[in-house]
Design a protein around this motif. Structure first.
Motif, PDB file in Angstrom:
ATOM      1  N   ALA A  90       1.013  -1.374  -0.177  1.00  0.00           N
ATOM      2  CA  ALA A  90       0.123  -0.141  -0.182  1.00  0.00           C
ATOM      3  C   ALA A  90       0.873   1.249   0.062  1.00  0.00           C
ATOM      4  O   ALA A  90       0.569   2.319  -0.861  1.00  0.00           O
ATOM      5  CB  ALA A  90      -0.951   0.050   1.062  1.00  0.00           C
ATOM      6  N   ILE A  91       1.978   1.296   0.779  1.00  0.00           N
ATOM      7  CA  ILE A  91       2.625   2.379   0.885  1.00  0.00           C
ATOM      8  C   ILE A  91       3.713   2.480  -0.421  1.00  0.00           C
ATOM      9  O   ILE A  91       3.984   3.447  -0.820  1.00  0.00           O
ATOM     10  CB  ILE A  91       3.627   2.497   2.172  1.00  0.00           C
ATOM     11  N   LEU A  92       4.185   1.226  -0.814  1.00  0.00           N
ATOM     12  CA  LEU A  92       5.274   1.370  -1.954  1.00  0.00           C
ATOM     13  C   LEU A  92       4.611   1.616  -3.279  1.00  0.00           C
ATOM     14  O   LEU A  92       5.285   2.175  -3.973  1.00  0.00           O
ATOM     15  CB  LEU A  92       5.470  -0.186  -2.067  1.00  0.00           C
ATOM     16  N   ALA A  93       3.237   1.614  -3.449  1.00  0.00           N
ATOM     17  CA  ALA A  93       2.561   1.898  -4.529  1.00  0.00           C
ATOM     18  C   ALA A  93       2.717   3.508  -4.965  1.00  0.00           C
ATOM     19  O   ALA A  93       2.794   3.742  -5.951  1.00  0.00           O
ATOM     20  CB  ALA A  93       1.194   1.547  -4.757  1.00  0.00           C
ATOM     21  N   PHE A  94       3.093   3.981  -3.827  1.00  0.00           N
ATOM     22  CA  PHE A  94       3.143   5.702  -3.930  1.00  0.00           C
ATOM     23  C   PHE A  94       4.347   6.214  -4.276  1.00  0.00           C
ATOM     24  O   PHE A  94       4.395   7.305  -4.686  1.00  0.00           O
ATOM     25  CB  PHE A  94       2.553   6.174  -2.258  1.00  0.00           C
ATOM     26  N   SER A  95       5.062   5.020  -4.486  1.00  0.00           N
ATOM     27  CA  SER A  95       6.601   5.670  -4.717  1.00  0.00           C
ATOM     28  C   SER A  95       6.667   6.310  -6.179  1.00  0.00           C
ATOM     29  O   SER A  95       7.773   6.970  -6.506  1.00  0.00           O
ATOM     30  CB  SER A  95       7.811   4.564  -4.471  1.00  0.00           C
ATOM     31  N   VAL A  96       5.865   5.841  -7.053  1.00  0.00           N
ATOM     32  CA  VAL A  96       5.986   6.335  -8.457  1.00  0.00           C
ATOM     33  C   VAL A  96       4.940   7.328  -9.043  1.00  0.00           C
ATOM     34  O   VAL A  96       4.833   7.634 -10.135  1.00  0.00           O
ATOM     35  CB  VAL A  96       5.919   5.089  -9.451  1.00  0.00           C
ATOM     36  N   ILE A  97       4.325   7.736  -7.819  1.00  0.00           N
ATOM     37  CA  ILE A  97       3.110   8.792  -8.018  1.00  0.00           C
ATOM     38  C   ILE A  97       3.815  10.137  -7.912  1.00  0.00           C
ATOM     39  O   ILE A  97       4.276  10.473  -6.878  1.00  0.00           O
ATOM     40  CB  ILE A  97       2.052   8.442  -7.166  1.00  0.00           C
TER      41      ILE A  97
ATOM     42  N   LEU B 221       9.955   6.037 -12.802  1.00  0.00           N
ATOM     43  CA  LEU B 221      10.269   4.649 -13.522  1.00  0.00           C
ATOM     44  C   LEU B 221       9.348   4.993 -14.866  1.00  0.00           C
ATOM     45  O   LEU B 221       8.584   5.718 -15.120  1.00  0.00           O
ATOM     46  CB  LEU B 221       9.312   3.661 -12.765  1.00  0.00           C
ATOM     47  N   ASP B 222       9.960   4.268 -15.733  1.00  0.00           N
ATOM     48  CA  ASP B 222       9.581   4.584 -16.916  1.00  0.00           C
ATOM     49  C   ASP B 222       8.182   3.657 -17.316  1.00  0.00           C
ATOM     50  O   ASP B 222       7.384   3.913 -18.135  1.00  0.00           O
ATOM     51  CB  ASP B 222      10.320   3.801 -18.351  1.00  0.00           C
ATOM     52  N   VAL B 223       7.991   2.748 -16.257  1.00  0.00           N
ATOM     53  CA  VAL B 223       6.726   1.985 -16.603  1.00  0.00           C
ATOM     54  C   VAL B 223       6.004   2.118 -15.077  1.00  0.00           C
ATOM     55  O   VAL B 223       5.500   1.271 -14.499  1.00  0.00           O
ATOM     56  CB  VAL B 223       7.236   0.186 -16.517  1.00  0.00           C
ATOM     57  N   GLY B 224       5.758   3.219 -14.823  1.00  0.00           N
ATOM     58  CA  GLY B 224       5.078   3.413 -13.526  1.00  0.00           C
ATOM     59  C   GLY B 224       3.818   2.817 -13.291  1.00  0.00           C
ATOM     60  O   GLY B 224       3.591   2.419 -12.295  1.00  0.00           O
ATOM     61  N   VAL B 225       3.070   3.047 -14.417  1.00  0.00           N
ATOM     62  CA  VAL B 225       1.817   2.547 -14.272  1.00  0.00           C
ATOM     63  C   VAL B 225       1.923   1.240 -14.172  1.00  0.00           C
ATOM     64  O   VAL B 225       0.923   0.520 -13.223  1.00  0.00           O
ATOM     65  CB  VAL B 225       0.911   3.025 -15.783  1.00  0.00           C
TER      66      VAL B 225
ATOM     67  N   GLN C 247       0.547   7.951 -24.742  1.00  0.00           N
ATOM     68  CA  GLN C 247       1.639   7.329 -25.379  1.00  0.00           C
ATOM     69  C   GLN C 247       3.011   6.995 -24.560  1.00  0.00           C
ATOM     70  O   GLN C 247       4.160   7.275 -24.846  1.00  0.00           O
ATOM     71  CB  GLN C 247       2.292   7.960 -26.899  1.00  0.00           C
ATOM     72  N   SER C 248       2.559   6.984 -23.196  1.00  0.00           N
ATOM     73  CA  SER C 248       3.713   6.524 -22.046  1.00  0.00           C
ATOM     74  C   SER C 248       3.079   5.959 -21.120  1.00  0.00           C
ATOM     75  O   SER C 248       2.052   5.944 -20.851  1.00  0.00           O
ATOM     76  CB  SER C 248       4.180   7.977 -21.609  1.00  0.00           C
ATOM     77  N   LEU C 249       4.052   5.241 -20.543  1.00  0.00           N
ATOM     78  CA  LEU C 249       3.626   4.424 -19.159  1.00  0.00           C
ATOM     79  C   LEU C 249       4.183   5.058 -18.022  1.00  0.00           C
ATOM     80  O   LEU C 249       3.926   4.914 -17.031  1.00  0.00           O
ATOM     81  CB  LEU C 249       4.027   3.035 -19.108  1.00  0.00           C
ATOM     82  N   SER C 250       4.953   6.055 -18.268  1.00  0.00           N
ATOM     83  CA  SER C 250       5.504   6.844 -16.977  1.00  0.00           C
ATOM     84  C   SER C 250       4.678   7.766 -16.379  1.00  0.00           C
ATOM     85  O   SER C 250       4.025   8.710 -17.346  1.00  0.00           O
ATOM     86  CB  SER C 250       6.757   7.454 -17.627  1.00  0.00           C
ATOM     87  N   MET C 251       4.456   7.828 -15.244  1.00  0.00           N
ATOM     88  CA  MET C 251       3.536   8.648 -14.485  1.00  0.00           C
ATOM     89  C   MET C 251       3.908  10.190 -14.632  1.00  0.00           C
ATOM     90  O   MET C 251       3.034  11.050 -14.788  1.00  0.00           O
ATOM     91  CB  MET C 251       3.504   8.431 -13.053  1.00  0.00           C
ATOM     92  N   VAL C 252       5.303  10.417 -14.616  1.00  0.00           N
ATOM     93  CA  VAL C 252       5.760  11.681 -14.672  1.00  0.00           C
ATOM     94  C   VAL C 252       5.333  12.276 -16.136  1.00  0.00           C
ATOM     95  O   VAL C 252       4.953  13.608 -16.181  1.00  0.00           O
ATOM     96  CB  VAL C 252       7.304  11.725 -14.457  1.00  0.00           C
ATOM     97  N   GLU C 253       5.711  11.577 -17.067  1.00  0.00           N
ATOM     98  CA  GLU C 253       5.665  11.941 -18.561  1.00  0.00           C
ATOM     99  C   GLU C 253       3.841  12.214 -18.710  1.00  0.00           C
ATOM    100  O   GLU C 253       3.560  13.221 -19.465  1.00  0.00           O
ATOM    101  CB  GLU C 253       6.014  10.904 -19.550  1.00  0.00           C
ATOM    102  N   ILE C 254       3.034  11.254 -18.186  1.00  0.00           N
ATOM    103  CA  ILE C 254       1.378  11.548 -18.294  1.00  0.00           C
ATOM    104  C   ILE C 254       1.094  12.800 -17.601  1.00  0.00           C
ATOM    105  O   ILE C 254       0.430  13.463 -18.229  1.00  0.00           O
ATOM    106  CB  ILE C 254       0.797  10.190 -17.538  1.00  0.00           C
ATOM    107  N   VAL C 255       1.867  13.106 -16.440  1.00  0.00           N
ATOM    108  CA  VAL C 255       1.389  14.292 -15.948  1.00  0.00           C
ATOM    109  C   VAL C 255       2.052  15.431 -16.511  1.00  0.00           C
ATOM    110  O   VAL C 255       1.311  16.526 -16.671  1.00  0.00           O
ATOM    111  CB  VAL C 255       1.860  14.423 -14.243  1.00  0.00           C
TER     112      VAL C 255
END
Lengths: 364, 202
Positions: A96-103, A123-127, A183-191
């Motif tokens: 539960a806590i770990l999932a927050f690391s890529v957000i 991460l490039d594959v954050g999702v 066209q991306s799986l990276s959370m940072v890029e999506i944002v």
């Protein structure tokens, strides 16, 4: 090679997230759940816990709960598997806590010649990472039910694992359309791509948002999908035999999962830390008279605040759903998951694909 | 009054709009939100010491007292009339009517020939608050008061009320008398009414 400054930066971010989740959101959400339900049912809600006569609208009940649960006996039933029984709450809490690391809870800001990206792991594959980690939480729940040597707990664990596995698939599929769009799986890029208001996920993908939210609530095992812990049927479901701090861990895990899922909604559909119609660069420009570093700092604070307020709104929405809906029957949950949401999400992927092929949906 | 029966058909098929679930869900959430926001403002005003701004059913019990309805049956009391003596004539009807046998009376006679209860003991631990005693009493001497506080004790012997504890001034019970007369004599008054042509069934 990781430098000392990088290490400190990461540690500060981890500290911020852990304090935000465990220290702020988990206790405040218990208060919100009690008080919001009370207010919307024309009641007053818990407000009797006081320190020297100050009640602070019942906020101290979280502290009172904590004190009570710390001093409670940590009970392991006879015939239970001691190792697994102890391990299960940890296995539920850590993902539960770990999932927050890529957000990403903010954008990218420059201080001097140093770029600070407000995400712990870019991460490039954050999702994919989030879905992989949240599915691990199933093990904690199932092992808790299995190791308790209790029929209710076992049934709860079975229901939880079946439900979570089915909705896992669907939840992943509801996001595919969005991933195709950005066209991306990276959370940072999506944002970063949601800088413009018209590119927010909710504008183009609102059907996916409804499906995703339904799956997310099912994934959190909350009403109307709370068959695994149905009080009227299974006592308390998979954590029937847990008491004291182990119970707190399950309970914290549940609240943190709510926050994580809401954060996912905010990042994927509601533009993360972005204020509508105000791009990041424009925001920094507004404060440029204070100097580049301070302008960045102010923008960072504003970004994080906006992110947390969006989070609060989505959490409020989830809480309202929790106090409005009655529980589904178990077969209804399965039918909804496999026969309705799964085909609908596949149809949505097809629609998005078709739209992008014919250029009706823009490519960004 | 005859009981009206309304038949409800519970096998109604849902319309397509209802089966879509989400619009109906949003309607439900709007109801909860309406309640939430109406009460929300008042909640914070009240916490800082404002008046009642909300439609909240909760009563803060030790600080606030609930208002009981007039027909409420609390602790049974003996009526003390204006001249300071009890109305009871020790006929023993309440003793006979009492289902759990919690009343015990020893009658006496005054020098002027009036009967009175020498001792009137009501065991509060056995009383079931049914109100038969007040219904059966010919003199309106025992009624159910609105007294509901401090009826519990840790010791049963403390719950046995004697005559001294049961006596209650008549002027405080006027509302209860009105309710009683309305309840038990309305059929009688109805029959006496000259405007009626048909006799009501008992």
């Amino acid at each position: 090679m990781i430098g000392v400054v990088d290490l400190i930066e990461v540690l500060v971010k981890i500290g911020f997230i852990v304090v935000l989740l465990v220290g702020v959101f988990a206790p405040v959400l218990t208060w919100v759940e009690r008080k919001q339900s009370a207010v919307m049912q024309d009641r007053i809600g818990a407000n009797r816990a006081d320190v020297f006569g100050f009640r602070i609208i019942g906020l101290l009940h979280a502290a009172a709960d904590a004190i009570k649960l710390i001093f409670k006996e940590d009970f392991i039933p006879r015939g239970a598997d001691r190792t697994l029984h102890t391990l299960a709450p940890i296995m539920a809490l850590i993902p539960a806590i770990l999932a927050f690391s890529v957000i990403p809870f903010g954008g990218t800001y420059t201080f001097g010649d140093r770029e600070v990206n407000l995400v712990i792991a870019n991460l490039d594959v954050g999702v994919l990472f989030v879905f992989a980690i949240t599915s691990l939480a199933t093990y904690g729940v199932f092992i808790a039910g299995w190791s308790s040597n209790n029929n209710w707990a076992l049934l709860g664990g079975l229901r939880a694992s079946a439900q979570m596995f089915s909705y896992e698939v669907t939840m992943g599929l509801t996001i595919i359309g969005l991933v195709m769009f950005y066209q991306s799986l990276s959370m940072v890029e999506i944002v970063a791509k949601q800088d413009i208001f018209w590119h927010w996920g909710i504008i183009w993908h609102w059907p996916a948002f409804i499906l995703f939210l339904a799956c997310a609530v099912a994934e959190n095992k909350r009403i109307p999908f709370d068959a695994p812990e149905a009080e009227s049927e299974l006592v308390a479901g998979y954590f029937t035999e847990y008491s004291g701090l182990k119970f707190v861990m399950f309970w914290t895990a549940e609240f943190i999962e709510i926050v994580t899922i809401s954060a996912l909604c905010v990042v994927l559909f509601f533009g993360g830390h972005h204020i509508p119609f105000i791009a990041d660069a424009k925001l920094i420009d507004c404060f440029s008279s204070l100097g580049a570093n301070i302008a960045n700092l102010v923008a960072m604070v504003i970004g994080v605040t906006v992110f947390v307020s969006k989070l609060a709104i989505i959490i409020f929405l989830q809480m309202t759903i929790r106090w409005t809906m009655p529980r589904f029957r178990y077969d209804q949950i399965m039918k909804l998951g496999w026969k309705m949401i799964l085909p609908l999400s596949l149809i949505w992927i097809f629609v998005v694909g078709l739209g992008m092929l014919t250029n009706l949906i823009p490519r960004i | 009054m005859a009981i009206t029966v309304k038949k409800v058909d519970r096998n109604v098929d849902m319309t397509l709009w209802e089966r879509m679930y989400i619009p109906e869900m949003i309607c439900g959430m709007l109801i909860t939100w309406r309640h939430f926001f109406l009460n929300f403002v008042g909640l914070f005003l009240e916490e800082v010491g404002g008046k009642h701004y909300r439609r909240i059913a909760t009563v803060y019990y030790p600080e606030e007292m609930p208002i009981v309805p007039v027909a409420y049956r609390g602790r049974p009391v003996l009526v003390r009339s204006k001249n300071g003596i009890e109305k009871c004539v020790a006929c023993g009807l309440c003793e006979a009517a009492c289902p759990p046998n919690c009343i015990s009376i020893i009658g006496g006679e005054r020098p002027n020939g009036d009967r009175y209860p020498d001792s009137y003991v009501l065991d509060g631990s056995r009383c079931i608050f049914c109100g038969f005693c007040e219904e059966v009493c010919p003199k309106e001497a025992i009624v159910m008061s609105h007294d509901w506080k401090n009826l519990c004790e840790y010791n049963r012997s403390k719950m046995v009320y004697t005559k001294k504890e049961l006596l209650y001034p008549e002027r405080n019970l006027q509302k209860r008398f009105d309710v009683l007369r309305d309840k038990y004599f309305s059929a009688y008054r109805y029959r006496q009414s000259p405007n009626l042509k048909t006799e009501p069934k008992e």
